[in-house]
Design an enzyme around this catalytic site. Structure first.
Site, short mmCIF file in Angstrom:
data_model
loop_
_atom_site.label_atom_id
_atom_site.label_comp_id
_atom_site.label_asym_id
_atom_site.label_seq_id
_atom_site.Cartn_x
_atom_site.Cartn_y
_atom_site.Cartn_z
N MET A 159 52.70 63.54 34.89
CA MET A 159 51.24 63.46 34.73
C MET A 159 50.57 63.50 36.09
O MET A 159 49.80 62.61 36.47
CB MET A 159 50.91 62.18 33.96
CG MET A 159 49.55 62.16 33.32
SD MET A 159 49.28 63.46 32.13
CE MET A 159 48.43 62.58 30.83
N GLY A 160 50.86 64.56 36.86
CA GLY A 160 50.14 64.78 38.11
C GLY A 160 48.87 65.56 37.78
O GLY A 160 48.36 65.49 36.66
N ILE A 167 48.35 68.75 37.40
CA ILE A 167 48.50 69.77 36.35
C ILE A 167 48.68 69.11 34.98
O ILE A 167 48.02 69.48 34.01
CB ILE A 167 49.68 70.71 36.68
CG1 ILE A 167 49.37 71.52 37.95
CG2 ILE A 167 49.98 71.64 35.50
CD1 ILE A 167 50.51 72.36 38.48
N SER A 210 54.81 56.70 37.52
CA SER A 210 53.93 55.54 37.42
C SER A 210 52.88 55.79 36.35
O SER A 210 52.50 56.94 36.09
CB SER A 210 53.26 55.29 38.77
OG SER A 210 52.61 56.46 39.17
N ARG A 263 59.37 74.30 37.02
CA ARG A 263 60.50 74.96 37.66
C ARG A 263 61.64 75.09 36.65
O ARG A 263 61.93 74.13 35.91
CB ARG A 263 61.02 74.15 38.86
CG ARG A 263 60.14 74.20 40.08
CD ARG A 263 60.17 75.58 40.77
NE ARG A 263 59.35 75.61 41.95
CZ ARG A 263 58.05 75.94 41.99
NH1 ARG A 263 57.41 76.28 40.89
NH2 ARG A 263 57.39 75.94 43.15
N GLU A 300 64.98 83.89 38.67
CA GLU A 300 63.81 84.64 38.24
C GLU A 300 63.82 85.98 38.95
O GLU A 300 63.92 85.99 40.17
CB GLU A 300 62.52 83.88 38.62
CG GLU A 300 62.28 82.68 37.72
CD GLU A 300 61.11 81.82 38.16
OE1 GLU A 300 60.41 82.21 39.12
OE2 GLU A 300 60.91 80.75 37.58
N HIS A 341 56.63 83.59 35.71
CA HIS A 341 56.15 82.64 36.71
C HIS A 341 54.73 83.00 37.17
O HIS A 341 54.50 83.34 38.32
CB HIS A 341 57.12 82.61 37.91
CG HIS A 341 57.01 81.35 38.73
ND1 HIS A 341 58.08 80.78 39.33
CD2 HIS A 341 55.95 80.58 39.05
CE1 HIS A 341 57.69 79.69 39.98
NE2 HIS A 341 56.40 79.57 39.83
O1 LIG Z 1 55.20 77.87 41.22
C1 LIG Z 1 54.11 77.74 41.65
C2 LIG Z 1 53.69 76.68 42.47
O2 LIG Z 1 54.53 75.90 42.95
O3 LIG Z 1 52.48 76.56 42.68
#
Ligand SMILES: O=CC(=O)O
Length: 327
Positions: free
Chosen positions: A159-160, A162, A183, A244, A273, A292
């Site tokens: 839950m950063g 993004i 956390s 990833r 990839e 990606h």
């Molecule tokens: O893969 C993409 C990034 O790390 O922003």
């Protein structure tokens, strides 16, 4: 300044997957003297002392000890995107080289892509498209039905920035949101999106209809999702990975998808990839894969390039570096 030589910056190449975009070259060349890896290798003696920075676009050029040893005046590696799992920060620091990334600008697009993958997979967009354009198939067989996103449970791992943006989007889809993170987020952040913290990832895996990975790749998260975790997921669940490939044990994933341990996967990232053309993941109907492209919009890629430029300028000037990544 008039007459002053622009700083020399090493790039992988121009064009292609890891190269500087053709339409970014003009901007970069106003600030830097760009040297491609090929030019560098052909003229090492002349160029090695001149290079002050590396502009690393999608993990290239590869920065290893040998390259660092050959560049005595290197000050900074500006890496595109947020992930820095491809860099050995301690090694770079031991050479006195600073590192920067572009963490915040990529998050909105990447969260959008997470939603796109979830919707495309659940509503079977790729199969639907194939059906619609094929002259041979029955147009809409009775057993061809998707799964609903609205009202379903989404488990976000990581839950950063993004992950949180995914939660904001999922809220608008009236999803029930669970999350697992090192956390717990602040109460007001949780309630703003209606997210419930799962201290144990197992709880999230068992309850979610969609499990979305937005966690950084580190030694601790390497193959975080393996056979055991896939078996904990519901047989009707879908795994979405926008972070990833190495967060998932890919062999275990193939097996789980083939044996219907989980329903489907939607992956923006794999390893390697791209996947070899005969890879089993590419043959499965219950998998969709994108190459990606989390941050791959014109505006974001442009801002990433501009942020990298600022970081390189600051790094060379010895000024505080925007988005410096510390070891
Ligand atoms: O893969 C993409 C990034 O790390 O922003």
């Amino acid at each position: 300044m008039e007459g002053q030589e622009l700083p020399y910056v090493l790039i992988d190449c121009i064009g292609g997957v890891h190269g500087v975009y053709e339409d970014h070259v003009g901007f970069l060349q106003k600030h830097f003297h760009l040297i491609t890896m090929k030019e560098y290798l052909e003229n090492k003696t002349l160029l090695s002392k001149k290079i002050r920075a590396i502009y690393m676009w999608y993990q290239k050029p590869v920065v290893n000890k040998e390259l660092l040893q050959s560049l005595p005046n290197l000050r900074i590696v500006a890496s595109s995107g947020v992930g820095i799992d491809h860099l050995d920060l301690n090694l770079l620091s031991s050479f006195g080289v600073k590192v920067s990334n572009t963490p915040f600008i990529v998050s909105t697009d990447t969260a959008d892509l997470g939603m796109a993958l979830m919707l495309a997979s659940s509503r079977r967009l790729v199969e639907g498209y194939e059906m619609a354009v094929s002259p041979d198939t029955e147009y809409f067989p009775a057993d061809w039905l998707g799964a609903e996103v609205s009202g379903a449970t989404l488990g976000i791992v990581g839950m950063g920035t993004i992950g949180y943006k995914v939660a904001e989007r999922a809220k608008a889809f009236e999803m029930k949101i669970l999350y697992h993170n090192r956390s717990q987020r602040k109460k007001e952040e949780e309630s703003a999106v209606g997210a419930v913290y799962c201290k144990k990832i197992d709880d999230l895996l068992q309850q979610s209809d969609f499990v979305l990975l937005a966690v950084n790749l580190t030694p601790q998260t390497h193959k975080l999702i393996g056979k055991r975790e896939l078996e904990l997921m519901k047989p009707t669940a879908t795994l979405i990975n926008i972070s990833r490939g190495l967060l998932v044990d890919q062999d275990a994933l193939v097996e789980a998808l083939q044996n219907k341990v989980i329903k489907a996967a939607a992956l923006d990232v794999t390893y390697p990839e791209p996947l070899p053309r005969d890879h089993p993941l590419l043959k499965l109907k219950n998998v969709i894969i994108t190459p990606h492209i989390g941050s791959a919009t014109k505006k974001t890629r442009r801002i990433m390039m501009e942020e990298m430029t600022e970081s390189i300028q600051a790094g060379i000037a010895g000024l505080p570096i925007p988005h410096e990544v510390l070891p």
